[in-house]
Design an enzyme around this catalytic site. Structure first.
Site, PDB file in Angstrom:
ATOM      1  N   SER A 317       0.844  -1.205   0.000  1.00 51.73           N
ATOM      2  CA  SER A 317       0.000   0.000   0.000  1.00 51.73           C
ATOM      3  C   SER A 317       0.881   1.257   0.000  1.00 51.73           C
ATOM      4  O   SER A 317       0.594   2.226  -0.697  1.00 51.73           O
ATOM      5  CB  SER A 317      -0.909  -0.022   1.223  1.00 51.73           C
ATOM      6  OG  SER A 317      -1.444   1.241   1.456  1.00 51.73           O
ATOM      7  N   TRP A 320       2.244   1.713  -3.391  1.00 53.96           N
ATOM      8  CA  TRP A 320       1.211   2.187  -4.312  1.00 53.96           C
ATOM      9  C   TRP A 320       1.198   3.722  -4.341  1.00 53.96           C
ATOM     10  O   TRP A 320       0.956   4.334  -5.375  1.00 53.96           O
ATOM     11  CB  TRP A 320      -0.159   1.668  -3.846  1.00 53.96           C
ATOM     12  CG  TRP A 320      -1.300   2.160  -4.712  1.00 53.96           C
ATOM     13  CD1 TRP A 320      -1.808   1.563  -5.826  1.00 53.96           C
ATOM     14  CD2 TRP A 320      -2.052   3.367  -4.549  1.00 53.96           C
ATOM     15  NE1 TRP A 320      -2.832   2.298  -6.357  1.00 53.96           N
ATOM     16  CE2 TRP A 320      -2.999   3.427  -5.590  1.00 53.96           C
ATOM     17  CE3 TRP A 320      -2.030   4.405  -3.616  1.00 53.96           C
ATOM     18  CZ2 TRP A 320      -3.912   4.470  -5.723  1.00 53.96           C
ATOM     19  CZ3 TRP A 320      -2.933   5.458  -3.764  1.00 53.96           C
ATOM     20  CH2 TRP A 320      -3.864   5.480  -4.803  1.00 53.96           C
ATOM     21  N   HIS A 321       1.487   4.327  -3.178  1.00 46.99           N
ATOM     22  CA  HIS A 321       1.416   5.780  -3.093  1.00 46.99           C
ATOM     23  C   HIS A 321       2.525   6.480  -3.848  1.00 46.99           C
ATOM     24  O   HIS A 321       2.391   7.634  -4.232  1.00 46.99           O
ATOM     25  CB  HIS A 321       1.432   6.232  -1.630  1.00 46.99           C
ATOM     26  CG  HIS A 321       0.133   6.014  -0.950  1.00 46.99           C
ATOM     27  ND1 HIS A 321      -0.223   4.827  -0.368  1.00 46.99           N
ATOM     28  CD2 HIS A 321      -0.946   6.829  -0.785  1.00 46.99           C
ATOM     29  CE1 HIS A 321      -1.443   4.924   0.132  1.00 46.99           C
ATOM     30  NE2 HIS A 321      -1.912   6.114  -0.105  1.00 46.99           N
ATOM     31  N   GLY A 322       3.631   5.818  -4.045  1.00 46.25           N
ATOM     32  CA  GLY A 322       4.710   6.478  -4.769  1.00 46.25           C
ATOM     33  C   GLY A 322       5.910   5.582  -4.914  1.00 46.25           C
ATOM     34  O   GLY A 322       6.142   4.688  -4.094  1.00 46.25           O
ATOM     35  N   PHE A 458      -0.126  10.117  -7.337  1.00 49.91           N
ATOM     36  CA  PHE A 458       0.015   8.675  -7.118  1.00 49.91           C
ATOM     37  C   PHE A 458      -0.695   7.896  -8.209  1.00 49.91           C
ATOM     38  O   PHE A 458      -0.941   6.754  -8.120  1.00 49.91           O
ATOM     39  CB  PHE A 458      -0.532   8.292  -5.739  1.00 49.91           C
ATOM     40  CG  PHE A 458       0.058   9.143  -4.646  1.00 49.91           C
ATOM     41  CD1 PHE A 458       1.391   9.508  -4.691  1.00 49.91           C
ATOM     42  CD2 PHE A 458      -0.698   9.600  -3.598  1.00 49.91           C
ATOM     43  CE1 PHE A 458       1.942  10.297  -3.700  1.00 49.91           C
ATOM     44  CE2 PHE A 458      -0.162  10.386  -2.598  1.00 49.91           C
ATOM     45  CZ  PHE A 458       1.157  10.746  -2.662  1.00 49.91           C
TER      46      PHE A 458
END
Lengths: 458, 370
Positions: A317, A320-322, A458
């Site tokens: 997770s 996923w953000h960066g 993102f």
């Protein structure tokens, strides 16, 4: 084209009346698709190629899945292709950079070329949404969508295209099947949501960004008070920014008779980390829960496996953000926090004796600390910030009081909203007064914002 | 039956068969009637707040007042100062930073020395930094409407015709001062490429009191930025903020320049200057034009010749149109800071020269005696 900018206002003023005129006809969805693709192409026409690829792939994969025994194979094709697309565009440069560092450290005279393109905005959001369709179909939770136009609208619906919410086919496709039944209340509700979101973004998030960016761009120049305040303010900035976007997206969709899911539910009032994730970016949290955490085994196979699954889910997770190590560490910190608090929350002492407000304060402090890794430009910067918070002096404890007053007012409002004081907030003069004050503040003081939405990156 | 199914209740419950989606995590939810009430309340504020604000906002300019440099874009403040100056001074001096006094303090400007020569406060400094003739014309037209039946010294700074760029003639977009004051649609300014939307907003800002007030509040009391830049708690600063602005430490004197003077017949700035004169005269003002003094020491010989020819053309036009004027001789080089801005001593000399000038005496000092 961003919701808080003038081009979007013009776009919506053209799209919306035509949508209303076409709402009972077969042209409604083609019009919505045209508008959504135009909206996306406004940022970069080449983006359309990517969204079309994803849309076509999952649409075709599901058709192939429904007529064959090799359902798992086609599901794998969908997942591999989507993740490859995401990996190439989002993580290509990150992997190449890290590979080059590794090659250099091993004295191997080869350099992997680093892709120079920018991440297409919204890619992570619509890829996850499209993947959920093929996975849900594979699991037998939804029917196959026969109309390509409907499916394409599901993937590209413009209010939620750039930063979610990541809708499920069951919710959104179901709504696209029916002629929208919306009344004037949908329009006024949509307007209410939009105004709140607009205020959060332009008046609050972008205002806090002025201070936060100044400190986080050169953390070595600031002492403990400024670093603590900037971190505290970033905590609220990212909330106002992302939930503001979501409110606007939900408001626009609502005006069109489409109900998008609630993505934020006053997350800083959470009394446990688990609760925090059920209130923060709900559409993503539930996506990871349904498509990663539970398939990995969830909490069904003993403590070790539960924690392993939590760790994997949180780290992925984070990633996923960066595409940066800071996001990985952010996910890791949250995973470690969940490990520690999960056991603690089981004890009767914690459950029964600790006042809720203290639990909320603890969760808030932990989440705020973790945001340091999210916001810092690098792990080194994050480390500088943390060490300077605890070791640098307390000289010049300057305090941007207006910002803190605004944050406190919002916190108080949310606190009251979830307490017995809620009826006071629902009084007509209070609601009208809040709206008038927000509009007045926006009309007088809000600057033309150049700050992009944080989550669009993102 | 269908109606029953689609009927909705106010707690956010969706219609039957629609997904269970909570409305929001707050209570800010207005019905149509409540939106209308909010619109009425906002409209009342929209209409009356600017006027009420003006009643309560303290504005007491002292001697030698000039619009603070940081508030050069606050045209509502300029408007208010114009109204105040018209009722307190006999003569208004209008122009760009040469009149404002870019490199000198407020008690070393031309208006100060004129007042000193007059022995009392007769001259108001209505200079505004960066107002080239095209902007000055807009400033007078929209924010200087109170200037009527007054004596006006209008300054012409030849620097604005020293190149096609300064004259706003270039096709290539470039930044220039006070774009909101120039004509937004007609006549067209080649280097001005703002979107139609921002031009329309600039026009609205000139005419809608709320928008003028908004601009004033944002410039004079920019609360959001100010609170972050001044981290001590003091949100309401005085309107008359410090104007001890002094660039003399950072500016260096230019060498001799080869200016690309534009032809007066094709000059945009000159045409706007003439429009300003006509407008001021049409309002019953007695206009006296002050040209320069430009720092001719910075000009190369060829450039100097062209400049002098242009000056002769200006003089001929002023004579032809029966406009009183003064073209002061060039000051010694050490009394300039740059190509057009005199220093303190330069202003003092200029004031003395004006007091000895017959045309100035008859137009400004003793208008009844001519």
């Amino acid at each position: 084209m961003f919701f808080h900018k003038l081009p979007f206002a013009l776009f919506f003023l053209i799209v919306y009346p035509i949508y209303l005129a076409l709402k009972g006809t077969r042209l409604r969805l083609p019009w919505l698709l045209t508008a959504s693709y135009f909206f996306y192409a406004w940022l970069n026409p080449l983006y359309l190629i990517l969204i079309l690829c994803t849309t076509l792939l999952d649409y075709i994969v599901v058709i192939l899945m429904s007529g064959t025994r090799y359902r798992k194979l086609w599901l794998c094709v969908s997942i591999v292709f989507n993740l490859a697309l995401l990996g190439f565009f989002k993580y290509g440069a990150f992997f190449a950079d890290n590979l080059n560092v590794l090659l250099l450290s091993l004295s191997i005279p080869y350099t992997v070329p680093v892709p120079g393109f920018l991440l297409p905005i919204g890619l992570s959001f619509y890829i996850f949404q499209s993947m959920s369709y093929s996975i849900d179909f594979y699991r037998g939770k939804i029917e196959r969508e026969r109309s390509f136009i409907k499916y394409a609208v599901f993937v590209s619906l413009f209010p939620r295209l750039l930063a979610g919410p990541i809708e499920r086919a069951k919710n959104l496709l179901g709504q696209l099947h029916k002629t929208p039944k919306f009344s004037r209340e949908d329009i006024t509700d949509g307007l209410s949501l939009f105004i709140v979101g607009f205020f959060k973004k332009v008046a609050l998030a972008d205002y806090l960004a002025l201070y936060v960016n100044k400190v986080y761009d050169a953390p070595e120049q600031f002492q403990s008070p400024a670093l603590v305040i900037a971190t505290f303010m970033f905590c609220w900035q990212i909330y106002f920014d992302f939930s503001g976007y979501t409110d606007m997206a939900r408001g626009i969709a609502r005006m069109m008779g489409i109900r998008l899911m609630l993505n934020f539910n006053n997350p800083y009032l959470a009394a446990s980390l688990g609760e925090f994730w059920s209130r923060w970016h709900v559409s993503l949290s539930s996506w990871f829960k349904d498509y990663l955490y539970i398939p990995l085994g969830g909490n069904r196979k003993g403590n070790f496996n539960t924690y392993r699954n939590m760790l994997l889910t949180m780290v992925i997770s984070g990633l996923w953000h960066g595409a940066a190590w800071t996001f990985v560490v952010w996910g890791l910190v949250h995973a470690l926090g969940r490990f520690m608090t999960r056991e603690m929350e089981k004890t009767s002492l914690y459950k029964d004796r600790i006042p809720k407000i203290l639990k909320q304060l603890f969760v808030f402090t932990f989440v705020t600390f973790a945001w340091i890794f999210f916001k810092a430009r690098s792990i080194t910067d994050a480390w500088i910030i943390i060490t300077r918070i605890f070791t640098s002096g307390f000289e010049k404890p300057d305090c941007p009081l207006l910002a803190l007053v605004l944050i406190f007012a919002v916190w108080l409002y949310q606190f009251a909203h979830e307490s017995r004081l809620k009826p006071v907030l629902e009084l007509r003069p209070v609601r009208i007064g809040v709206v008038v004050l927000m509009v007045l503040y926006l009309a007088v003081f809000a600057q033309s914002s150049e700050q992009p939405f944080i989550y669009m990156q993102f | 039956m269908q109606d029953n199914q689609t009927s909705r209740i106010r707690d956010g419950s969706p219609t039957v068969n629609e997904p269970q989606v909570p409305f929001s995590s707050n209570s800010v939810r207005l019905s149509l009637r409540e939106w209308l009430v909010a619109a009425v309340v906002f409209s009342v504020i929209f209409c009356f707040a600017p006027g009420l604000w003006e009643r309560f906002e303290k504005f007491e300019p002292g001697p030698d007042y000039r619009i603070p440099y940081e508030l050069s874009g606050n045209y509502r403040l300029y408007d208010r100062y114009c109204q105040w100056a018209c009722s307190h001074y006999e003569t208004l001096i209008i122009g760009d930073s040469v009149i404002w006094g870019h490199y000198v303090s407020r008690d070393n400007t031309l208006s100060h020395y004129l007042n000193e020569n007059a022995g009392r406060s007769r001259f108001a400094n209505l200079g505004l930094d960066g107002t080239h003739p095209a902007a000055l014309e807009g400033l007078m037209r929209y924010y200087g409407q109170s200037i009527s039946n007054k004596k006006v010294i209008l300054h012409l700074n030849p620097l604005w015709t020293s190149s096609p760029k300064a004259d706003l003639q270039t096709e290539k977009e470039h930044h220039f001062n006070h774009p909101k004051l120039v004509p937004q649609f007609s006549p067209s300014i080649p280097c001005y490429t703002a979107s139609h939307l921002s031009r329309a907003f600039a026009v609205a800002q000139r005419h809608v009191p709320f928008l003028k007030w908004r601009l004033h509040l944002r410039l004079a009391y920019d609360l959001p930025s100010w609170t972050l830049n001044h981290l001590q708690w003091n949100p309401l600063r005085e309107l008359a903020i410090s104007d001890n602005y002094d660039k003399s430490r950072s500016a260096s004197k230019p060498g001799r320049g080869d200016y690309q003077w534009v032809q007066l017949s094709t000059s945009l700035q000159w045409s706007f200057f003439r429009r300003s004169i006509e407008m001021l005269k049409a309002r019953g003002n007695r206009v006296f034009v002050l040209v320069g003094p430009f720092n001719e020491h910075t000009l190369k010989p060829d450039s100097l010749n062209t400049y002098r020819r242009m000056k002769n053309e200006i003089e001929a036009w002023l004579r032809q149109n029966a406009i009183d004027y003064y073209m002061p001789p060039v000051l010694p080089n050490e009394f300039y800071r740059d190509a057009s801005h005199p220093l303190s001593r330069g202003y003092a000399i200029l004031a003395e020269q004006l007091f000895e000038n017959d045309s100035f005496k008859s137009t400004i000092l003793n208008p009844g005696e001519d």
